[in-house]
Design a protein around this motif. Structure first.
Motif, PDB file in Angstrom:
ATOM      1  N   VAL A 168       0.717  -1.101  -0.056  1.00 48.02           N
ATOM      2  CA  VAL A 168       0.255  -0.203   0.218  1.00 48.02           C
ATOM      3  C   VAL A 168       0.946   0.916   0.096  1.00 48.02           C
ATOM      4  CG1 VAL A 168      -1.350   1.351   1.370  1.00 48.02           C
ATOM      5  CG2 VAL A 168      -1.793  -1.235   1.404  1.00 48.02           C
ATOM      6  N   PRO A 169       0.567   2.665  -1.274  1.00 46.28           N
ATOM      7  CA  PRO A 169       1.828   3.603  -1.448  1.00 46.28           C
ATOM      8  C   PRO A 169       1.581   4.131   0.141  1.00 46.28           C
ATOM      9  CG  PRO A 169       0.365   2.913  -2.876  1.00 46.28           C
ATOM     10  CD  PRO A 169      -0.216   1.979  -2.142  1.00 46.28           C
ATOM     11  N   SER A 170       3.126   4.422   0.993  1.00 49.05           N
ATOM     12  CA  SER A 170       2.929   5.243   1.909  1.00 49.05           C
ATOM     13  C   SER A 170       2.886   4.475   3.558  1.00 49.05           C
ATOM     14  CB  SER A 170       2.206   6.701   1.714  1.00 49.05           C
ATOM     15  OG  SER A 170       2.142   7.434   1.129  1.00 49.05           O
ATOM     16  N   SER A 171       2.133   3.712   2.790  1.00 46.91           N
ATOM     17  CA  SER A 171       1.545   3.240   3.928  1.00 46.91           C
ATOM     18  C   SER A 171       3.088   2.280   5.229  1.00 46.91           C
ATOM     19  CB  SER A 171       1.604   1.733   4.246  1.00 46.91           C
ATOM     20  OG  SER A 171       0.642   1.127   5.426  1.00 46.91           O
ATOM     21  N   ILE A 172       3.299   2.526   6.495  1.00 48.66           N
ATOM     22  CA  ILE A 172       4.636   2.351   7.443  1.00 48.66           C
ATOM     23  C   ILE A 172       3.629   1.281   8.312  1.00 48.66           C
ATOM     24  CG2 ILE A 172       4.991   4.715   7.270  1.00 48.66           C
ATOM     25  CD1 ILE A 172       4.062   5.040   9.498  1.00 48.66           C
ATOM     26  N   ARG A 173       2.498   0.877   7.945  1.00 47.07           N
ATOM     27  CA  ARG A 173       1.884  -0.146   8.671  1.00 47.07           C
ATOM     28  C   ARG A 173       2.607  -1.762   8.295  1.00 47.07           C
ATOM     29  NH1 ARG A 173      -2.510   2.419   8.655  1.00 47.07           N
ATOM     30  NH2 ARG A 173      -3.778   1.154   7.551  1.00 47.07           N
ATOM     31  N   THR A 174       2.160  -3.390   8.055  1.00 45.56           N
ATOM     32  CA  THR A 174       2.566  -4.310   8.306  1.00 45.56           C
ATOM     33  C   THR A 174       2.561  -4.948   6.207  1.00 45.56           C
ATOM     34  OG1 THR A 174       0.116  -5.015   8.820  1.00 45.56           O
ATOM     35  CG2 THR A 174       2.486  -5.055  10.459  1.00 45.56           C
ATOM     36  N   ASP A 175       1.331  -3.949   5.750  1.00 50.33           N
ATOM     37  CA  ASP A 175       1.053  -3.224   4.240  1.00 50.33           C
ATOM     38  C   ASP A 175       1.935  -2.587   3.796  1.00 50.33           C
ATOM     39  OD1 ASP A 175      -0.076  -1.081   4.911  1.00 50.33           O
ATOM     40  OD2 ASP A 175      -1.849  -1.535   4.762  1.00 50.33           O
ATOM     41  N   GLY A 176       2.719  -2.146   3.731  1.00 57.61           N
ATOM     42  CA  GLY A 176       3.873  -1.145   3.766  1.00 57.61           C
ATOM     43  C   GLY A 176       5.124  -1.273   2.764  1.00 57.61           C
ATOM     44  N   LEU A 177       5.837  -0.682   1.955  1.00 52.52           N
ATOM     45  CA  LEU A 177       6.429  -1.682   0.966  1.00 52.52           C
ATOM     46  C   LEU A 177       8.318  -2.364   2.581  1.00 52.52           C
ATOM     47  CD1 LEU A 177       7.892  -2.686  -1.369  1.00 52.52           C
ATOM     48  CD2 LEU A 177       8.868   0.222  -1.615  1.00 52.52           C
ATOM     49  N   GLU A 178       8.277  -1.093   2.658  1.00 56.83           N
ATOM     50  CA  GLU A 178       9.575  -1.845   3.414  1.00 56.83           C
ATOM     51  C   GLU A 178       9.479  -2.509   4.436  1.00 56.83           C
ATOM     52  OE1 GLU A 178      12.692  -0.222   2.708  1.00 56.83           O
ATOM     53  OE2 GLU A 178      11.220   1.290   1.641  1.00 56.83           O
ATOM     54  N   HIS A 179       8.247  -2.903   5.138  1.00 54.15           N
ATOM     55  CA  HIS A 179       7.639  -3.686   5.866  1.00 54.15           C
ATOM     56  C   HIS A 179       7.762  -5.663   5.354  1.00 54.15           C
ATOM     57  CE1 HIS A 179       6.557  -6.463   8.977  1.00 54.15           C
ATOM     58  NE2 HIS A 179       5.629  -6.781   8.615  1.00 54.15           N
ATOM     59  N   ILE A 180       7.226  -5.070   3.765  1.00 52.27           N
ATOM     60  CA  ILE A 180       7.346  -6.675   3.154  1.00 52.27           C
ATOM     61  C   ILE A 180       8.667  -6.643   2.272  1.00 52.27           C
ATOM     62  CG2 ILE A 180       6.413  -7.127   0.597  1.00 52.27           C
ATOM     63  CD1 ILE A 180       4.053  -5.545   1.528  1.00 52.27           C
ATOM     64  N   LEU A 181       9.263  -6.118   2.022  1.00 55.79           N
ATOM     65  CA  LEU A 181      11.157  -6.284   1.874  1.00 55.79           C
ATOM     66  C   LEU A 181      12.112  -6.280   2.865  1.00 55.79           C
ATOM     67  CD1 LEU A 181      11.953  -3.086  -0.115  1.00 55.79           C
ATOM     68  CD2 LEU A 181      11.277  -5.266  -1.070  1.00 55.79           C
TER      69      LEU A 181
END
Length: 541
Positions: free
Chosen positions: A460-473
């Motif tokens: 999800v764009p701009s999300s900082i939660r578990t559905d955000g890019l950085e978390h998934i990476l």
């Protein structure tokens, strides 16, 4: 005498600039390697020189130098490497002449070339920073020849979409044997990787169902190749990640197509029973025609979220089923048939299901056309596009895991690293290595049975939660780190690495073959720079 023509002056300037570059590249420098790319003088832009050079080409199609943003994007939506130019070819000679022209420039030019199909790469693999991207979809709609003889096949351009091939072959009651789950991909794109779906246990991947190819090498040479003609090049480009040549045409094996599909899903709460049944099903020819699976982690209300087209065999029991936030495993299977075989198929399916150990109340069935079944993912795509949820980052991770390591993998990844699956589906199913041609460039586990496990996440764009890019990476990296440390037999499918040492480990015993083929077919490392295996101007021997 008069002035020389403007074209002569333009060419003279180009050759003068190239001469200066070549001269400077020969000046000894303690930091230069044998194949180090030359330093471009700051007052002579290498991109300007390359543009001039490319503009001298005589083409049936054309090169575009502006508004090429599309060529700097892909489905992964994480990398944006803007090319110098995009080639829109109208003939194979356009591709051959362009590559040959760049090859003839040698190391004086840093131009590279990438073939781009439908843009479904994940990590920028089909992009070429400041290079030339070939729009392979320019070949769509070119002559498609179907041979309905004893060994039926279809000849198609590499830029053709698999969905278009399906539509055309079905008109003659035929279809390719092996598929990917998503059909809006180009032939050249999937054959450069493998092309895997639920038919692979029986027919192997798409690269195991090709009779012949036409290929343009990194020198600009055009070859027809097959198992019996230029066989090394044939095997090199299949699963070769675009490193050894650009596939321009392919002859694909066909079979008689069914009209209908009995589509079934059942659930398991025990991973051992789930994998035991999957491995049992792929071991027999008298079983289902398609076998895949999914993982659901902490997904409450699971059955209520399934497709409305699926009907439970026992509606009352199904309505009482509660997932309770557990990990469940879905076996997805299909049996092909024609309408006049329905009674026989129903009895056959009932018999096949008797030997399986799924949760009885979770037997869901559906009957759909063969076309609807194969193109099922496109339905979801249209829904996501309507919601603006298609063109977002897709940090996918695809792994090939040996059978002997799949239980350890599941225990750590599904039981510890992952907390939920809300970011996208997790696909898991086994295949038989005996159906895969070991001569191709594709790197697979050594065991006879191995699993594809695909984490198809959407960020999800701009999300900082578990559905955000950085978390998934970060989650993907934890999975990879675990595999590197504890499961050395695991291979990446659609691989992505940042160093040649990692690529060497990925290819393992095939690495020397990869080097030899690269030296033979693309010695200047012009092709597929987005794979980040080789760098133009750096010795790889």
């Amino acid at each position: 005498m008069g002035l020389p023509p403007s074209g002569f002056i333009k060419q003279s300037i180009i050759f003068l600039k190239l001469y200066i570059i070549l001269y400077i590249s020969c000046i000894p420098d303690s930091t230069n390697h044998l194949f180090a790319a030359p330093t471009i003088p700051p007052h002579f832009g290498s991109s300007d020189i390359s543009s001039y050079e490319l503009q001298t080409l005589e083409l049936d199609g054309y090169l575009s130098f502006d508004n090429n943003h599309k060529a700097a994007t892909d489905f992964g939506n994480r990398y944006n490497l803007y090319p110098l130019a995009v080639l829109h070819p109208k003939s194979v000679s356009d591709i051959s002449n362009t590559i040959n022209h760049i090859f003839s420039m040698g190391y004086a030019s840093d131009l590279t070339v990438a073939a781009r199909g439908h843009g479904h790469s994940i990590q920028g693999q089909a992009q070429a920073y400041n290079g030339v991207v070939i729009n392979m979809e320019s070949f769509q709609g070119l002559e498609m020849k179907i041979n309905a003889g004893e060994l039926p096949y279809v000849d198609v351009s590499a830029g053709e979409l698999w969905i278009n091939i399906l539509h055309e072959t079905l008109k003659q009651g035929l279809a390719p044997k092996s598929w990917t789950d998503y059909l809006h991909l180009t032939v050249g794109g999937t054959l450069s990787n493998a092309g895997i779906s639920g038919q692979a246990f029986r027919h192997g991947p798409q690269i195991s169902n090709v009779y012949q190819l036409e290929v343009v090498t990194g020198k600009g040479e055009v070859f027809a190749c097959s198992e019996n003609q230029n066989a090394d090049l044939f095997h090199a480009v299949l699963g070769g990640l675009g490193q050894f040549g650009i596939i321009t045409r392919a002859r694909i094996s066909l079979e008689k197509a069914p009209k209908m599909v009995k589509w079934i899903r059942v659930l398991y709460s025990d991973f051992s029973k789930f994998t035991r049944d999957q491995e049992h099903l792929i071991s027999s020819n008298d079983q289902f025609d398609y076998i895949e699976g999914f993982v659901f982690i902490n997904r409450t209300g699971l059955l209520n979220n399934w497709r409305s087209s699926f009907n439970p065999q026992e509606p009352l029991q199904a309505s009482k089923f509660n997932s309770d936030g557990k990990v469940f495993y879905c076996l997805e299977i299909a049996k092909y048939f024609n309408p006049d075989e329905l009674d026989f198929i129903n009895k056959k399916v009932e018999s096949l299901l008797t030997g399986l150990n799924y949760i009885p109340s979770t037997l869901f069935t559906s009957e759909v056309t063969y076309l609807a079944f194969l193109d099922r993912v496109h339905v979801s795509e249209n829904k996501l596009r309507a919601k603006g949820l298609w063109e977002i980052p897709h940090p996918w991770l695809n792994l090939l895991i040996p059978r002997t390591q799949i239980h350890d993998f599941a225990q750590e990844v599904f039981g510890n690293i992952l907390k939920d699956t809300s970011n996208g589906p997790i696909i898991i199913y086994p295949v038989n290595k005996s159906k895969w041609n070991n001569k191709t460039s594709l790197a697979t586990p050594e065991e006879e049975v191995f699993y594809l496990v695909a984490f198809l996440s959407s960020a999800v764009p701009s999300s900082i939660r578990t559905d955000g890019l950085e978390h998934i990476l970060a989650q993907n990296q934890r999975i990879l780190d675990y595999c590197i440390e504890y499961l050395p037999g695991v291979k990446q499918y659609l691989p992505h690495y940042s160093s040649q040492e990692e690529w060497r480990a990925h290819f393992g015993p095939k690495w020397q073959t990869v080097l030899q083929r690269k030296s033979k077919y693309d010695p200047l490392a012009i092709l597929a720079p987005g794979q980040r295996i080789f760098q133009k101007g750096i010795s790889f021997l």
